[in-house]
Design a protein around this motif. Structure first.
Motif, PDB file in Angstrom:
ATOM      1  N   PHE A   1       0.823  -1.211   0.000  1.00 57.52           N
ATOM      2  CA  PHE A   1       0.000   0.000   0.000  1.00 57.52           C
ATOM      3  C   PHE A   1       0.861   1.268   0.000  1.00 57.52           C
ATOM      4  N   ARG A   2       2.154   1.073  -0.230  1.00 53.45           N
ATOM      5  CA  ARG A   2       3.094   2.177  -0.438  1.00 53.45           C
ATOM      6  C   ARG A   2       3.200   3.155   0.733  1.00 53.45           C
ATOM      7  N   ILE A   3       3.167   2.572   1.961  1.00 53.08           N
ATOM      8  CA  ILE A   3       3.422   3.384   3.151  1.00 53.08           C
ATOM      9  C   ILE A   3       4.931   3.563   3.314  1.00 53.08           C
ATOM     10  N   GLY A   4       5.663   2.571   2.868  1.00 50.52           N
ATOM     11  CA  GLY A   4       7.122   2.623   2.945  1.00 50.52           C
ATOM     12  C   GLY A   4       7.693   1.263   2.620  1.00 50.52           C
ATOM     13  N   THR A   5       8.933   1.036   3.027  1.00 53.42           N
ATOM     14  CA  THR A   5       9.538  -0.294   2.953  1.00 53.42           C
ATOM     15  C   THR A   5       9.746  -0.720   4.393  1.00 53.42           C
ATOM     16  N   TYR A   6       8.905  -1.648   4.835  1.00 52.36           N
ATOM     17  CA  TYR A   6       8.855  -1.963   6.258  1.00 52.36           C
ATOM     18  C   TYR A   6      10.236  -2.256   6.830  1.00 52.36           C
ATOM     19  N   PRO A   7      10.587  -1.707   8.011  1.00 49.86           N
ATOM     20  CA  PRO A   7       9.770  -0.877   8.919  1.00 49.86           C
ATOM     21  C   PRO A   7       9.917   0.622   8.678  1.00 49.86           C
ATOM     22  N   ASN A   8      10.471   1.007   7.541  1.00 50.48           N
ATOM     23  CA  ASN A   8      10.708   2.437   7.281  1.00 50.48           C
ATOM     24  C   ASN A   8       9.580   3.077   6.490  1.00 50.48           C
ATOM     25  N   TYR A   9       9.127   4.222   6.953  1.00 51.08           N
ATOM     26  CA  TYR A   9       8.100   4.983   6.244  1.00 51.08           C
ATOM     27  C   TYR A   9       8.764   5.802   5.142  1.00 51.08           C
ATOM     28  N   PHE A  10       8.057   6.002   4.043  1.00 51.94           N
ATOM     29  CA  PHE A  10       8.570   6.895   3.001  1.00 51.94           C
ATOM     30  C   PHE A  10       8.639   8.319   3.548  1.00 51.94           C
ATOM     31  N   ASP A  11       9.606   9.083   3.064  1.00 52.30           N
ATOM     32  CA  ASP A  11       9.708  10.482   3.458  1.00 52.30           C
ATOM     33  C   ASP A  11       8.437  11.219   3.038  1.00 52.30           C
ATOM     34  N   GLY A  12       7.849  11.955   3.959  1.00 54.74           N
ATOM     35  CA  GLY A  12       6.694  12.791   3.641  1.00 54.74           C
ATOM     36  C   GLY A  12       5.400  12.033   3.409  1.00 54.74           C
ATOM     37  N   VAL A  13       5.357  10.737   3.761  1.00 57.29           N
ATOM     38  CA  VAL A  13       4.126   9.970   3.551  1.00 57.29           C
ATOM     39  C   VAL A  13       3.004  10.546   4.410  1.00 57.29           C
ATOM     40  N   GLN A  14       1.795  10.635   3.827  1.00 57.35           N
ATOM     41  CA  GLN A  14       0.636  11.190   4.543  1.00 57.35           C
ATOM     42  C   GLN A  14      -0.017  10.109   5.387  1.00 57.35           C
ATOM     43  N   PHE A  15       0.674   9.597   6.354  1.00 57.01           N
ATOM     44  CA  PHE A  15       0.191   8.493   7.173  1.00 57.01           C
ATOM     45  C   PHE A  15       0.878   8.683   8.508  1.00 57.01           C
ATOM     46  N   LYS A  16       0.096   8.947   9.525  1.00 57.80           N
ATOM     47  CA  LYS A  16       0.664   9.241  10.841  1.00 57.80           C
ATOM     48  C   LYS A  16       1.457   8.029  11.320  1.00 57.80           C
ATOM     49  N   GLN A  17       2.691   8.239  11.720  1.00 59.73           N
ATOM     50  CA  GLN A  17       3.526   7.122  12.147  1.00 59.73           C
ATOM     51  C   GLN A  17       3.248   6.743  13.597  1.00 59.73           C
ATOM     52  N   GLY A  18       3.186   5.463  13.869  1.00 56.85           N
ATOM     53  CA  GLY A  18       2.947   5.007  15.233  1.00 56.85           C
ATOM     54  C   GLY A  18       2.135   3.727  15.255  1.00 56.85           C
ATOM     55  N   LYS A  19       2.201   3.067  16.385  1.00 55.13           N
ATOM     56  CA  LYS A  19       1.608   1.744  16.577  1.00 55.13           C
ATOM     57  C   LYS A  19       0.081   1.759  16.415  1.00 55.13           C
ATOM     58  N   GLU A  20      -0.554   2.791  16.993  1.00 50.64           N
ATOM     59  CA  GLU A  20      -2.025   2.856  16.980  1.00 50.64           C
ATOM     60  C   GLU A  20      -2.555   2.941  15.536  1.00 50.64           C
ATOM     61  N   THR A  21      -1.976   3.838  14.736  1.00 52.64           N
ATOM     62  CA  THR A  21      -2.417   4.006  13.349  1.00 52.64           C
ATOM     63  C   THR A  21      -2.132   2.746  12.534  1.00 52.64           C
ATOM     64  N   LEU A  22      -0.951   2.177  12.738  1.00 49.28           N
ATOM     65  CA  LEU A  22      -0.587   0.979  11.988  1.00 49.28           C
ATOM     66  C   LEU A  22      -1.516  -0.189  12.343  1.00 49.28           C
ATOM     67  N   GLY A  23      -1.892  -0.280  13.631  1.00 52.98           N
ATOM     68  CA  GLY A  23      -2.837  -1.318  14.060  1.00 52.98           C
ATOM     69  C   GLY A  23      -4.181  -1.153  13.367  1.00 52.98           C
ATOM     70  N   GLN A  24      -4.672   0.094  13.279  1.00 48.78           N
ATOM     71  CA  GLN A  24      -5.944   0.346  12.584  1.00 48.78           C
ATOM     72  C   GLN A  24      -5.827  -0.049  11.115  1.00 48.78           C
TER      73      GLN A  24
END
Lengths: 259, 259
Positions: free
Chosen positions: B147-170
């Motif tokens: 889903f192009r959030i990044g290359t796990y566990p790294n987020y892409f620079d400037g990705v519009q997706f709040k980083q953190g456990k809670e958001t990733l769990g959702q």
């Protein structure tokens, strides 16, 4: 002239207010709405994560509840959290099989915030931590009887359920399978997590959801009241106040002694 | 004095109108909302119905789509019908994993009627005519990448997706399994039945839903436009205009020749 100004002003205000209230009355005016998942667990595969194409070190989130919520304009103090029963999902509280408003719309119009929940391992919360085999089960006529529409194929006299193939099809299709073993504790844990998000709320439970609701009440202090329609499943009673079990057609009339 | 009346009247009307428009603008004003199932098939067990406790003569309805719809006050001409992609359900178009408004709310506020659909054998449309075994699959980190959030566990620079456990769990929890074999024709048949209920409409498809949407367009004349985000799956082209297949990371970039 003072009187003329007052009269014209009053007429304008009354006219504007009448239109305003007509818009408010004939629409659902919703301050906000959204959805989230609550509760559940996380499984971790053994090993270290090296590749998206190997399970090593990857995770699986499951056993949460799913919630769609709507908060009306000028909402009342306590939201309603709806807990469905056996075999169904939040659809129980939406549009009826014959197309009338369900509890979702009825209570929104009465200014209650509504939280429609799919319990863990059901519907939109189908991500189960347990393996399940699901197959078509030929038991729809049983549910016609069990939901007290009539004795198949006969409808009860005066039943509030439009007779006909289309309505009956909608009714049968609002059932959906368990994904994973039935486990009231898993359901109640997830509902308790929902209550942590809603804050103080009123539960509205249906059928087997009755038992789930009472169990949830033992896992959270956020429940201000429980309204239970046709409660099924086990009935909790305090030790030494536990009455003789009732006999139910579904075999689910037993009581559970709590301490 | 005429001027005074006019001024007072204008002030009252402007004040009332300002409040009215503030209410309309800061709320979702919904003329009506509801849910239904569309399409699908009916299986009939052999034998004659005699008892709710025997499968003989009983039915099983499945393979329909489920729809939750909302029509705003003064809706635009064409509703939007949302088609989710692989692994997810209508949640794709609801609240984002980090709690922002999804397309459902964004387009409601822009006065589009919205139809959120769970495709056959997914989510609230989990009543499948085919047997399925569902088990936890450890592939969530794959979906983080896919889903192009990044290359796990790294987020892409400037990705519009709040980083953190809670958001990733959702995000991980908004995936839900297929109940039954993947079958684009079953999905598209049910979507075509949805279009029979909505009337003329615009499809908004995501990812694998792109292929499903184009297939649906061959089964109904009710689609006025298709808006496809990140379309995956097969791409239909008229015979002799079929280009060379593109290579996709998911392996789903092939084209399908239609006549």
């Amino acid at each position: 002239m003072q009187k003329i100004i007052t009269a014209v002003l009053a007429a304008a205000l009354i006219g504007g207010a009448a239109y305003h209230f007509k818009v408010l009355r004939s629409n659902f005016v919703i301050a906000d709405q959204g959805s989230f998942m609550a509760g559940g667990t996380v499984l971790h595969h053994t090993g270290k994560y090296t590749s998206p194409y190997s399970p090593d070190g990857q995770t699986f989130h499951g056993d949460h509840a799913y919630v769609f919520w709507q908060k009306p304009f000028k909402a009342r103090k306590y939201p309603l959290v709806f807990i469905h029963g056996i075999g169904q999902f939040s659809k129980t509280f939406e549009t009826t099989p014959d197309g009338r408003d369900g509890f979702q719309n009825i209570f929104l119009k009465k200014r209650f915030a509504v939280y429609l929940v799919d319990q863990a391992r059901r519907g939109r919360a189908g991500r189960s931590t347990e393996k399940a085999t699901v197959e078509p089960v030929f038991d729809e006529q049983l549910w016609f009887d069990r939901f007290r529409i009539g004795t198949y194929p006969n409808y009860f006299d005066g039943v509030q359920f439009k007779q006909g193939k289309e309505t009956l099809g909608q009714f049968f299709r609002q059932m959906t399978p368990n994904i994973g073993r039935q486990d009231f504790n898993v359901y109640a844990d997830a509902y308790a997590a929902v209550l942590e998000k809603t804050g103080d709320a009123i539960l509205v439970t249906h059928s087997q959801g009755g038992a789930v609701g009472w169990l949830t009440a033992r896992k959270t202090d956020k429940i201000k009241a429980i309204v239970s329609y046709e409660p099924g499943g086990s009935f909790p009673f305090v030790k030494d106040e536990n009455p003789t079990a009732m006999k139910a057609e579904s075999g689910q009339g037993e009581t559970v002694e709590i301490t």
